[in-house]
Write a protein that holds these residues in place. Structure first.
Motif, PDB file in Angstrom:
ATOM      1  N   HIS A  29       0.849  -1.188   0.000  1.00 35.10           N
ATOM      2  CA  HIS A  29       0.000   0.000   0.000  1.00 35.10           C
ATOM      3  C   HIS A  29       0.884   1.238   0.000  1.00 35.10           C
ATOM      4  N   GLY A  79      -4.733   4.304   4.939  1.00 36.20           N
ATOM      5  CA  GLY A  79      -6.165   4.511   5.107  1.00 36.20           C
ATOM      6  C   GLY A  79      -6.557   5.945   5.352  1.00 36.20           C
ATOM      7  N   ARG A  80      -5.572   6.861   5.350  1.00 34.29           N
ATOM      8  CA  ARG A  80      -5.844   8.281   5.589  1.00 34.29           C
ATOM      9  C   ARG A  80      -5.198   9.146   4.516  1.00 34.29           C
ATOM     10  N   TRP A  85      -5.322   2.512   0.993  1.00 34.36           N
ATOM     11  CA  TRP A  85      -6.087   1.762   1.980  1.00 34.36           C
ATOM     12  C   TRP A  85      -5.573   0.327   2.051  1.00 34.36           C
ATOM     13  N   PRO A  89      -9.300  -4.756   6.845  1.00 33.03           N
ATOM     14  CA  PRO A  89      -9.363  -3.750   7.910  1.00 33.03           C
ATOM     15  C   PRO A  89      -8.767  -4.213   9.226  1.00 33.03           C
ATOM     16  N   TYR A  92      -5.482  -2.539  10.254  1.00 32.16           N
ATOM     17  CA  TYR A  92      -5.363  -1.182  10.780  1.00 32.16           C
ATOM     18  C   TYR A  92      -5.114  -1.279  12.275  1.00 32.16           C
ATOM     19  N   TYR A 213     -10.510   9.351   4.526  1.00 31.77           N
ATOM     20  CA  TYR A 213     -10.054   8.200   5.298  1.00 31.77           C
ATOM     21  C   TYR A 213     -10.987   7.026   5.054  1.00 31.77           C
ATOM     22  N   ASP A 214     -10.414   5.854   5.229  1.00 34.27           N
ATOM     23  CA  ASP A 214     -11.147   4.615   5.027  1.00 34.27           C
ATOM     24  C   ASP A 214     -12.094   4.397   6.206  1.00 34.27           C
TER      25      ASP A 214
END
Length: 308
Positions: A29, A79-80, A85, A89, A92, A213-214
């Motif tokens: 990423h 993610g920001r 992203w 999840p 994170y 953001y995600d």
């Protein structure tokens, strides 16, 4: 220089913007970062933002530090902001963020850094500085502690879970941020607009501004390690000078917790800002001055310590 007058003028733009690749179990990423100041600074200052924020929050602080000859690196966590992203999840999480920041520092080609961490960025900084062989030489922790209870997290989690999908105008977006970031305290209009413009992006298809953001980062609130989070082992292992900033009305760093932090690591000094909660945004000159004095001087002399 512009941006040093309490927000009445716009801060200058970063000298450079770049991308490094991070790696999670989901794949690679992008990690975007703003790069300020001289490339030959052997100890750059890495500034890492809070949970839903992004690196341009530090523009005003960066400008002050650059004026003193320092290099400042302000990444967007995955993610920001302008960073990519993560596919799953569940990743994170603090281990991933630490790995990403280590990849960024490796890209810089330096053997030591100073660290400014706001909220989540402070948690990452505690771990980075607490590891054996750490290259962190000075640490600023902005309104977070080694123990995080659910009280403040519930407030943040609530607004993450109820974010509007679209803002038709930048003014509408700004009103949203003035509401959810109200604990920042009284900011100049220019500061609110700065926070807003770097927190949203224009969507041509939907014809509106969307948050950068995600939404899946909220899943982190449901992970067992986050409620509560205990990093005392890392905190007690830190051996470099530390400055802990606290907003008097903070719901994430209580007075008692700040006192315990001083007790359990004598390297820490605490400075309280009376006019805000979580977090002191480090945009007004009086807040920037406290951080700059700590980072730019060898000792804390001249810095009025307040912990009441």
């Amino acid at each position: 220089m512009d941006g040093l007058d309490g927000g009445r003028s716009k801060p200058r733009q970063p000298d450079r913007e770049a991308v490094v690749l991070g790696l999670s179990p989901s794949g690679f990423h992008r990690l975007a970062y703003a790069d300020w100041g001289p490339l030959d600074d052997k100890r750059p200052i890495v500034c890492v933002h809070g949970l839903t924020r992004q690196g341009r929050d530090f523009d005003h602080l960066a400008e002050r530090l650059v004026a003193a000859g320092r290099r400042v690196i302000c990444p967007d966590l995955p993610g920001r902001g302008r960073s990519g992203w993560i596919g799953n999840p569940d990743h994170y999480a603090l281990p991933q963020y630490c790995a990403d920041m280590n990849a960024l520092i490796a890209r810089l080609g330096v053997t030591e850094v100073d660290w400014v961490g706001t909220s989540l960025g402070g948690l990452i900084g505690m771990i980075m500085a607490g590891f054996s062989g750490s290259i962190v030489r000075k640490l600023v922790i902005n309104d977070i502690g080694p123990f995080v209870s659910s009280t403040g997290l519930q407030r943040i989690g609530k607004y993450i879970g109820n974010t509007p999908p679209l803002f038709k105008t930048i003014e509408e977006a700004e009103m949203y941020f003035r509401t959810v970031l109200a604990p920042y305290g009284k900011l100049d209009d220019a500061h609110w607009r700065h926070l807003t413009t770097h927190s949203v992006g224009w969507d041509d298809i939907r014809q509106g501004h969307t948050l950068l953001y995600d939404p899946a980062i909220a899943k982190g609130f449901r992970l067992p390690w986050f409620q509560p989070l205990n990093l005392w082992t890392y905190w007690e292992a830190i051996k470099v000078p530390m400055l802990v900033l606290r907003g008097k009305q903070s719901d994430l760093l209580s007075f008692d917790l700040a006192a315990e932090m001083r007790k359990r690591n004598p390297k820490a000094n605490v400075f309280q800002f009376d006019d805000c909660g979580h977090v002191p945004p480090l945009m007004a000159a009086e807040q920037i001055d406290v951080v700059a004095q700590f980072l730019l001087k060898d000792t804390m002399s001249g810095l009025g310590e307040r912990d009441g």
